[in-house]
Write an enzyme that holds these catalytic residues in place. Structure first.
Site, PDB file in Angstrom:
ATOM      1  N   ASP A  47       5.208  -1.894  -7.696  1.00 23.18           N
ATOM      2  CA  ASP A  47       5.533  -0.669  -8.444  1.00 23.18           C
ATOM      3  C   ASP A  47       6.746  -0.738  -9.389  1.00 23.18           C
ATOM      4  O   ASP A  47       7.778  -1.298  -9.024  1.00 23.18           O
ATOM      5  CB  ASP A  47       5.885   0.468  -7.473  1.00 23.18           C
ATOM      6  N   GLU A 228       1.203   8.245  -2.367  1.00 24.38           N
ATOM      7  CA  GLU A 228       2.369   7.403  -2.638  1.00 24.38           C
ATOM      8  C   GLU A 228       2.938   7.740  -4.020  1.00 24.38           C
ATOM      9  O   GLU A 228       2.256   8.312  -4.864  1.00 24.38           O
ATOM     10  CB  GLU A 228       1.981   5.910  -2.578  1.00 24.38           C
TER      11      GLU A 228
HETATM   12  C1  FRU Z   1       2.978   1.679  -3.546  1.00 20.97           C
HETATM   13  C2  FRU Z   1       3.827   1.307  -2.354  1.00 20.97           C
HETATM   14  C3  FRU Z   1       4.875   2.359  -2.098  1.00 20.97           C
HETATM   15  C4  FRU Z   1       5.961   1.602  -1.372  1.00 20.97           C
HETATM   16  C5  FRU Z   1       5.894   0.247  -2.045  1.00 20.97           C
HETATM   17  C6  FRU Z   1       6.195  -0.899  -1.127  1.00 20.97           C
HETATM   18  O1  FRU Z   1       2.365   0.618  -4.172  1.00 20.97           O
HETATM   19  O2  FRU Z   1       3.006   1.114  -1.217  1.00 20.97           O
HETATM   20  O3  FRU Z   1       4.408   3.498  -1.386  1.00 20.97           O
HETATM   21  O4  FRU Z   1       7.218   2.204  -1.511  1.00 20.97           O
HETATM   22  O5  FRU Z   1       4.591   0.114  -2.574  1.00 20.97           O
HETATM   23  O6  FRU Z   1       6.261  -2.105  -1.818  1.00 20.97           O
END
Ligand code: FRU
Length: 509
Positions: A47, A228
């Site tokens: 992300d 998320e």
């Molecule tokens: C989304 C996610 C988030 C988390 C991160 C962990 O892709 O699963 O919810 O904070 O990636 O790398």
């Protein structure tokens, strides 16, 4: 004989030195390496995090594993840019420490030192950067933390009083914070992932937070879906000056419209306490109809005189992210997109367009007019391309832009009978690394006065397609047989009225 051996030895030595120099400089020329999209030099990324503009620089933090090319040891990688196009890599900003990983989150400018953590000696400028992220303890707990930077994001100190919000949950993550002027408070939107709920918290100082309200049970909210990376912001409506509406983005995994992970959004009101959805709970609105646009969030603190809402998404999908066939890096971020709301017959909808800064990468252009599509023809070829076209599409028309490289082909097309715009990557090259990768992704799109418009960005291993001035977007990765792809037009009962294909300059040179 000895002489030949010595010469061979010398050749190997020279070869190794060249290879090492290329690596040290980050050649950015490996197979599938994007030329104008953001990728780290090496290792795993997911992300985008902490997108913020401060003192002339756009900051892009990102979920990063400093130690390898698969997910793990999550930390915030960091890069800065003055134009959203050319990025300078900086050292890891926030590293995993004492068993606490740094999960996704946001960053804000604390303009008036509300936190008391800014240490400016300049009486006219009290500001500093504050990052708000999820501290993740594997299998145990997720809580919200903050960190401060007093040197334009170069170094960071985790707050001694962390966590700032801990409700004893294992799936409570991805805080996005913004200043809500009407109620003069910081607002955080954060998700209870497994309960498909967004929570809103308020604070005067970024350290003490109170729960304001919750929102859930709407859009894609099935039991097996994780919510998320939320975002919440107010947007203007095209052509209706002074009218605005709030948009709540919630990324979902699985439950994405093309399968696996994807983004959804809600349109409504936010009064500083509660988000009220304009639409019935069953209304599902999607950000992008391709398979590789996830964890999309927007920049904070874009100056008022600019006023844009700029979004970046992670160009991958949890179904196969860890198997993408790239080394020594894995995955890429999307191009930055400007978001607006548009009034349509169905209601207010998000419109995405490529940020204008992309135009600065334009090089040589090929221009065509009035082409009958019944005769397939090659228009241009290249590694990094922008394509802009207008097509007349009668009732049974098909209009296809075929990207071909040796044995691989990616089809970007419009099917007038079905009224759909699609990307077909079934034969796009390397597709066998995961059964969920090959496929065709489509979205409905109505012609306007018998015409459709396409705006496409191709960057070796990605395709971003915007239909009718950004009414719909489709984003897909591809792994074609060569870096150069040919752009070919084909179809039936359709004419290409106007077409431009620009060569885009690499940003990593
Ligand atoms: C989304 C996610 C988030 C988390 C991160 C962990 O892709 O699963 O919810 O904070 O990636 O790398």
């Amino acid at each position: 004989m000895r002489n030949i051996r010595f010469q061979l030895f010398l050749l190997v030595l020279i070869g190794m030195t060249i290879a090492q120099t290329a690596m040290a400089q980050g050649s950015y020329n490996e197979p599938y390496r994007p030329q104008f999209h953001f990728t780290p030099e090496k290792n795993w990324m997911n992300d985008p995090n902490g997108l913020v503009y401060y003192k002339g620089e756009y900051h892009l933090f990102y979920q990063y594993n400093p130690f390898g090319n698969s997910w793990g040891h999550m930390s915030w990688g960091h890069a800065v840019s003055t134009d959203l196009m050319h990025w300078k890599h900086l050292p890891v900003a926030l590293a995993e420490e004492n068993g606490v990983m740094i999960f996704s989150g946001s960053a804000v400018v604390d303009w008036n030192n509300s936190s008391g953590l800014c240490q400016s000696s300049d009486p006219k400028d009290k500001s500093c950067l504050i990052a708000i992220y999820t501290g993740h303890i594997e299998g145990k707990n997720q809580s919200q933390h903050i960190a401060v930077s007093n040197d334009r994001g170069r170094t960071w100190t985790k707050f001694a009083g962390n966590p700032v919000i801990d409700i004893g949950y294992r799936d409570f993550r991805d805080p996005k914070v913004f200043w809500h002027e009407a109620t003069k408070q910081w607002v955080m939107v954060v998700v209870l992932s497994k309960e498909q709920k967004a929570r809103f918290y308020g604070s005067k100082n970024l350290k003490d937070w109170i729960l304001l309200s919750e929102f859930g049970g709407a859009g894609v909210a099935d039991k097996n879906v994780l919510w998320e990376c939320p975002d919440l912001f107010e947007l203007p409506i095209i052509g209706q000056p002074n009218k605005k509406r709030w948009v709540l983005i919630v990324n979902i995994n699985p439950g994405g419209v093309a399968g696996g992970s994807g983004g959804q959004y809600f349109v409504g009101k936010f009064d500083g306490k509660t988000f009220t959805n304009d639409n019935p709970v069953e209304t599902k609105l999607f950000l992008d109809y391709g398979k590789d646009f996830y964890a999309a969030v927007s920049f904070s603190d874009i100056p008022k005189r600019d006023g844009r809402r700029i979004l970046i998404g992670w160009m991958s999908n949890w179904q196969y992210a860890g198997k993408e066939p790239t080394v020594p890096f894995r995955t890429a971020q999307s191009i930055p997109r400007e978001l607006k709301l548009k009034q349509t017959a169905a209601g207010l909808r998000l419109v995405h367009t490529a940020v204008k800064e992309l135009q600065s990468l334009r090089g040589a252009v090929t221009t065509k007019r009035n082409l009958e599509l019944s005769k397939p023809q090659v228009i241009a070829s290249g590694e990094a391309l922008e394509i802009s076209g207008e097509f007349s599409v009668s009732k049974d028309a098909t209009a296809i832009i075929r990207l071909s490289a040796g044995t691989s082909e990616t089809l970007i097309g419009y099917d007038a009978a079905a009224q759909t715009l699609f990307i077909d990557r079934t034969k796009s090259g390397e597709v066998s690394f995961d059964r969920n990768f090959p496929g065709r992704h489509a979205v409905s799109l109505q012609p306007q006065q018998g015409k459709i418009k396409l705006h496409i960005f191709v960057d070796r291993s990605s395709v971003e397609v915007f239909g009718n001035d950004g009414e719909v977007a489709l984003t897909d990765r591809i792994f074609p047989a060569s870096k150069v792809q040919q752009v070919e037009l084909q179809g039936a009962n359709s004419k290409c009225l106007a077409l431009k294909v620009w060569q885009l300059k690499a940003v990593w040179k």
